[in-house]
Write a protein that holds these residues in place. Structure first.
Motif, short mmCIF file in Angstrom:
data_model
loop_
_atom_site.label_atom_id
_atom_site.label_comp_id
_atom_site.label_asym_id
_atom_site.label_seq_id
_atom_site.Cartn_x
_atom_site.Cartn_y
_atom_site.Cartn_z
N ALA A 48 84.06 186.80 -36.36
CA ALA A 48 84.77 185.56 -36.32
C ALA A 48 84.57 184.27 -36.96
N THR A 49 83.22 184.23 -36.86
CA THR A 49 82.51 182.94 -37.25
C THR A 49 81.44 182.85 -38.51
N GLY A 50 81.00 184.02 -38.61
CA GLY A 50 79.93 184.24 -39.77
C GLY A 50 80.38 183.97 -41.23
N PRO A 51 79.57 183.92 -42.20
CA PRO A 51 79.86 183.77 -43.45
C PRO A 51 80.71 185.18 -43.85
N GLU A 52 81.13 185.14 -44.95
CA GLU A 52 82.19 186.03 -45.45
C GLU A 52 81.33 187.55 -45.38
N GLY A 53 80.25 187.38 -46.22
CA GLY A 53 79.34 188.89 -46.08
C GLY A 53 79.21 189.18 -44.85
N TYR A 54 78.54 188.75 -43.99
CA TYR A 54 78.25 189.04 -42.61
C TYR A 54 79.41 189.36 -41.70
N ALA A 55 80.33 188.64 -42.14
CA ALA A 55 81.75 188.81 -41.09
C ALA A 55 82.35 190.04 -41.33
N ALA A 56 82.20 190.52 -42.64
CA ALA A 56 82.86 191.94 -43.22
C ALA A 56 82.25 193.05 -42.42
N LEU A 57 80.89 192.80 -42.61
CA LEU A 57 79.59 193.74 -42.05
C LEU A 57 80.02 194.20 -40.73
N ALA A 58 79.98 192.78 -40.07
CA ALA A 58 80.04 192.94 -38.63
C ALA A 58 81.07 193.42 -37.93
N ALA A 102 78.82 191.35 -29.53
CA ALA A 102 78.12 190.45 -30.66
C ALA A 102 78.54 190.45 -32.07
N PHE A 103 78.88 191.72 -32.47
CA PHE A 103 79.48 191.73 -33.76
C PHE A 103 80.79 191.20 -34.05
N ALA A 104 81.77 191.13 -32.87
CA ALA A 104 83.03 190.67 -33.12
C ALA A 104 82.89 189.08 -33.12
N ALA A 105 81.88 188.44 -32.40
CA ALA A 105 81.73 186.97 -32.49
C ALA A 105 81.23 186.59 -34.17
N ILE A 106 80.47 187.63 -34.72
CA ILE A 106 79.98 187.12 -36.08
C ILE A 106 80.96 187.37 -37.05
N LYS A 118 73.69 178.58 -42.64
CA LYS A 118 74.48 179.52 -42.02
C LYS A 118 74.05 181.11 -42.18
N ALA A 119 73.93 181.47 -43.62
CA ALA A 119 73.40 182.74 -43.86
C ALA A 119 72.49 183.21 -43.05
N ALA A 120 71.31 182.42 -43.06
CA ALA A 120 70.10 182.76 -42.03
C ALA A 120 70.71 182.92 -40.87
N GLU A 121 71.24 182.15 -40.05
CA GLU A 121 71.65 182.30 -38.54
C GLU A 121 72.35 183.50 -38.34
N ALA A 122 73.52 183.81 -39.39
CA ALA A 122 74.12 185.18 -39.19
C ALA A 122 73.27 186.41 -39.47
N GLY A 123 72.36 186.22 -40.21
CA GLY A 123 71.45 187.31 -40.23
C GLY A 123 70.57 187.77 -39.12
N ASP A 124 70.34 186.55 -38.45
CA ASP A 124 69.57 186.77 -37.23
C ASP A 124 70.33 187.13 -35.89
N ARG A 125 71.67 186.67 -36.15
CA ARG A 125 72.51 187.06 -34.88
C ARG A 125 72.94 188.67 -35.39
N TYR A 126 73.01 188.86 -36.74
CA TYR A 126 73.40 190.56 -36.97
C TYR A 126 72.26 191.21 -36.33
N GLU A 127 71.25 190.97 -36.74
CA GLU A 127 69.98 191.61 -36.48
C GLU A 127 69.81 191.93 -34.73
N ALA A 128 70.29 191.10 -34.12
CA ALA A 128 70.26 191.07 -32.57
C ALA A 128 71.36 192.01 -32.19
N ALA A 129 72.46 191.93 -32.78
CA ALA A 129 73.44 192.87 -32.49
C ALA A 129 73.16 194.29 -32.69
N SER A 130 72.37 194.39 -33.93
CA SER A 130 72.05 195.73 -34.21
C SER A 130 70.95 196.55 -33.19
N ARG A 131 70.25 195.36 -32.83
CA ARG A 131 69.22 195.89 -31.70
C ARG A 131 69.90 196.53 -30.28
#
Length: 223
Positions: free
Chosen positions: A84-94, A78-82, A52-65
């Motif tokens: 809503a559904t990403g792991p806690e750390g990535y969700a907070a940053l997103a 894209a950040f809103a989707a993360i 989950k963390a790896a997938e969220a990281g990929d999604r976060y990088e894509a949103a950052s691009r």
């Protein structure tokens, strides 16, 4: 004689083991099975979380691009989707990045989102960063009182105090409260620990403010 003694001891041992097994064998098997299942479940959970963390990281990088490419609305979604559904750390940053992208087109909406982050963040650093960002947005999207409400709790903070004072000073300057603005900018200039760039901005603001005596006179807010 010693051989017979050892044989008797072995027989007694075997009999005791048989008795113990007959009485507790099922429980021992179940306990061992539970340990094995528990270990397997934990390993499975660790794998799932890592995936989950790896997938969220990929999604976060894509949103950052998307944000780097200037596609603010797509990045925000894209950040809103993360968030809503990403792991806690990535969700907070997103969620923080979502508010940042929203601020480019909707400052009042971004201000509300930063306030929500500040109210709900478990991490003190993220909470105070959200309050500081909201205070700066409040200079344009809210009034002096709201900026003070957001920033004043941070004034004594080593990490955020200078920025909090700057936000209050800018809001006061916009509201034509020269006395309050001068108070905040003078405090920044007097703070030896304040970042150099912030002190330079405070010096610049003091140079365009009226003298202290004139600053005491009430003035109409800037429209």
């Amino acid at each position: 004689m010693s051989d017979i003694y050892h044989e008797i001891q072995e027989d007694l041992r075997r009999d005791r083991l048989k008795a113990i097994w007959a009485r507790y064998g099922t429980a021992i098997v179940l306990a061992a099975a539970l340990v094995i299942v528990g270990v397997a479940a934990w390993r499975g959970y660790e794998y799932y979380e890592a995936r989950k963390a790896a997938e969220a990281g990929d999604r976060y990088e894509a949103a950052s691009r998307l944000a780097e490419e200037g596609k603010a609305e797509e990045a925000r979604a894209a950040f809103a989707a993360i968030s809503a559904t990403g792991p806690e750390g990535y969700a907070a940053l997103a969620r923080f990045r979502e508010a940042n992208e929203l601020s480019k087109t909707d400052k009042p909406g971004a201000l509300k989102l930063y306030q929500a982050i500040a109210d709900s963040a478990s991490d003190p650093m993220l909470r105070d960063a959200a309050r500081t960002r909201a205070a700066y947005l409040g200079v344009d999207a809210a009034g002096l009182d709201e900026v003070k409400r957001l920033a004043e709790p941070l004034v004594g903070s080593n990490e955020w105090g200078t920025l909090a004072r700057e936000a209050i000073g800018l809001a006061a300057y916009k509201a034509n409260d020269a006395a309050e603005a001068r108070k905040q900018f003078e405090a920044i200039v007097a703070d030896a620990d304040a970042p150099g760039a912030t002190r330079q901005r405070a010096d610049l603001m003091l140079s365009v403010l009226p003298p202290a005596a004139a600053a005491e006179a009430p003035a109409k807010p800037i429209n």
